[in-house]
Design a protein around this motif. Structure first.
Motif, mmCIF file in Angstrom:
data_model
loop_
_atom_site.group_PDB
_atom_site.id
_atom_site.type_symbol
_atom_site.label_atom_id
_atom_site.label_comp_id
_atom_site.label_asym_id
_atom_site.label_seq_id
_atom_site.Cartn_x
_atom_site.Cartn_y
_atom_site.Cartn_z
ATOM 1 N N ASP A 57 25.718 43.897 40.667
ATOM 2 C CA ASP A 57 25.762 42.560 40.071
ATOM 3 C C ASP A 57 24.806 42.460 38.885
ATOM 4 O OD1 ASP A 57 27.599 41.655 41.941
ATOM 5 O OD2 ASP A 57 26.109 40.653 43.197
ATOM 6 N N LYS B 153 33.341 35.802 41.019
ATOM 7 C CA LYS B 153 32.518 36.441 42.058
ATOM 8 C C LYS B 153 32.354 35.524 43.263
ATOM 9 C CE LYS B 153 27.724 37.592 43.126
ATOM 10 N NZ LYS B 153 28.011 38.512 44.237
ATOM 11 N N THR C 126 35.038 44.402 38.659
ATOM 12 C CA THR C 126 34.338 43.378 37.864
ATOM 13 C C THR C 126 35.133 42.075 37.820
ATOM 14 O OG1 THR C 126 35.267 44.417 35.868
ATOM 15 C CG2 THR C 126 33.000 44.991 36.459
ATOM 16 N N TYR C 127 35.878 41.822 38.907
ATOM 17 C CA TYR C 127 36.572 40.537 39.091
ATOM 18 C C TYR C 127 37.552 40.229 37.955
ATOM 19 C CZ TYR C 127 32.452 40.317 42.073
ATOM 20 O OH TYR C 127 31.454 40.624 42.982
#
Length: 206
Positions: free
Chosen positions: A51, A74, A94-95
């Motif tokens: 993160d 996230k 990474t979403y």
């Protein structure tokens, strides 16, 4: 008293370190001290070095505009979406947000049929921001994607997304190196606050 700390053997996933970041107590924490970064890392509430590394990579001109979507995705506050279904395997970690230069290279390979060397030439052209070179690379990417059965409009949208990251983004290894140092300093601040602050003040006074 007198304990020696080896930064190379600090434990991963220390809750107190991530609490320091989530509270925005980032004075002295590597890469996390600016007002903008402090606000974003509070919103992110990082739970891992992954993160932190992503935030380090995103907090740059161009990629920065995607930070709010990264944070919302996230935390499940916004659905994870992809510029094309086939980009999921590249952007899943990474979403759905392009974060690293590595992802730009992989997208160029997957969608436009670039070799790794050709993709790196495109990335360098993005970094130089020479209009003539950018036009050549844009046309080459879009034509290559269309040849691989990607709709032209979608190809144009994908190129528009990757261009800022090619010029300003961090590669993943660099971001993780910075993110790891940020975690180490947050760990030391959380677990050895007096010693850490003394060291920071001594360093700054010099």
């Amino acid at each position: 008293l007198g304990e020696r700390v080896d930064y190379r053997s600090l434990p991963d996933g220390d809750a107190k370190a991530f609490e320091v970041l989530a509270k925005g107590e980032t004075f002295g924490v590597f890469q996390m001290e600016s007002a903008g970064m402090k606000r974003y890392v509070q919103e992110l509430r990082p739970e891992s070095i992954t993160d932190v590394a992503a935030m380090v990579a995103l907090y740059r001109p161009g990629p920065m505009e995607h930070i709010p979507r990264f944070i919302r995705s996230k935390h499940g506050e916004e659905p994870i979406t992809y510029p094309h279904a086939d980009s999921a395997e590249i952007l899943d970690e990474t979403y759905g947000v392009i974060v690293y230069q590595d992802q730009v290279l992989k997208i160029a390979q997957k969608f436009a049929g670039y070799t790794l060397g050709q993709a790196d030439i495109m990335r360098k052209a993005m970094g130089k921001k020479i209009a003539a070179e950018l036009r050549i690379q844009r046309d080459k990417f879009i034509d290559g994607a269309v040849a691989n059965d990607v709709e032209r409009r979608t190809a144009e949208e994908i190129y528009s997304l990757i261009e800022p990251f090619g010029g300003y983004g961090f590669n993943k290894a660099h971001a993780f190196f910075y993110g790891t140092i940020a975690y180490w300093t947050a760990y030391l601040k959380a677990n050895f606050p007096v010693e850490f602050m003394a060291s920071v003040l001594i360093t700054n006074s010099g």
